[in-house]
Design a protein around this motif. Sequence first.
Motif, PDB file in Angstrom:
ATOM      1  N   LEU A 124       0.834  -1.210   0.000  1.00  0.00           N
ATOM      2  CA  LEU A 124       0.000   0.000   0.000  1.00  0.00           C
ATOM      3  C   LEU A 124       0.873   1.267   0.000  1.00  0.00           C
ATOM      4  N   ARG A 125       1.943   1.255   0.784  1.00  0.00           N
ATOM      5  CA  ARG A 125       2.879   2.386   0.768  1.00  0.00           C
ATOM      6  C   ARG A 125       3.495   2.562  -0.617  1.00  0.00           C
ATOM      7  N   ARG A 165       2.193   1.635  -3.494  1.00  0.00           N
ATOM      8  CA  ARG A 165       1.164   2.162  -4.414  1.00  0.00           C
ATOM      9  C   ARG A 165       0.923   3.648  -4.186  1.00  0.00           C
ATOM     10  N   ARG A 166       0.876   4.065  -2.920  1.00  0.00           N
ATOM     11  CA  ARG A 166       0.689   5.502  -2.636  1.00  0.00           C
ATOM     12  C   ARG A 166       1.843   6.317  -3.211  1.00  0.00           C
ATOM     13  N   GLU A 167       3.050   5.829  -3.021  1.00  0.00           N
ATOM     14  CA  GLU A 167       4.224   6.532  -3.545  1.00  0.00           C
ATOM     15  C   GLU A 167       4.201   6.557  -5.069  1.00  0.00           C
ATOM     16  N   LEU A 170       1.534   6.429  -6.974  1.00  0.00           N
ATOM     17  CA  LEU A 170       0.492   7.388  -7.381  1.00  0.00           C
ATOM     18  C   LEU A 170       0.956   8.825  -7.173  1.00  0.00           C
ATOM     19  N   ARG A 171       1.669   9.087  -6.099  1.00  0.00           N
ATOM     20  CA  ARG A 171       2.195  10.433  -5.847  1.00  0.00           C
ATOM     21  C   ARG A 171       3.177  10.835  -6.945  1.00  0.00           C
ATOM     22  N   GLN A 187       1.306  11.627 -10.049  1.00  0.00           N
ATOM     23  CA  GLN A 187       0.661  12.939  -9.932  1.00  0.00           C
ATOM     24  C   GLN A 187       1.683  14.049 -10.153  1.00  0.00           C
TER      25      GLN A 187
END
Length: 144
Positions: free
Chosen positions: A120-121, A123-125, A127-128, A131
Amino acid sequence: MPYHFKLETILGLRRNLEEQAQLRLAAEQRIMVNHIRMLDDLRKDREIMINELEKRKRKKMSGAIFSLYMDGVISQDWRIQVHHNTIKAQEQVVEQARQELFEAVKQRKIMEKVKENDFLRYRREELRQEQIENDEQAVLRFKV
């Protein structure tokens, strides 16, 4: 860049330990079932001995033969008691194996949760970073 869990080897080890604990528990349970069957057989043999003794008592029987039958019954009682104690000891071994399996499952689940959180970390990174790249492309395109 594909996802790679740094502790994958530890997770694999935890899975192997869990599998070994499952196999050990199954083996110990099989041993206990065999002991229970043997105990049942010993009890049946004792019952047969007693029935034979009762049949022989209806006829004339010498004291030596009666003593022999009684020794056999007493010996069978002793074997039954020994086997009963063996089953109790095996129950403890099975319970210990069950606890080891429980602990191995717990350790594996902890590692899987760590892996899930790590993913999850990641994936968040990811996605960041996407972006940020999209924002930079928008800035370059519209020259804001």
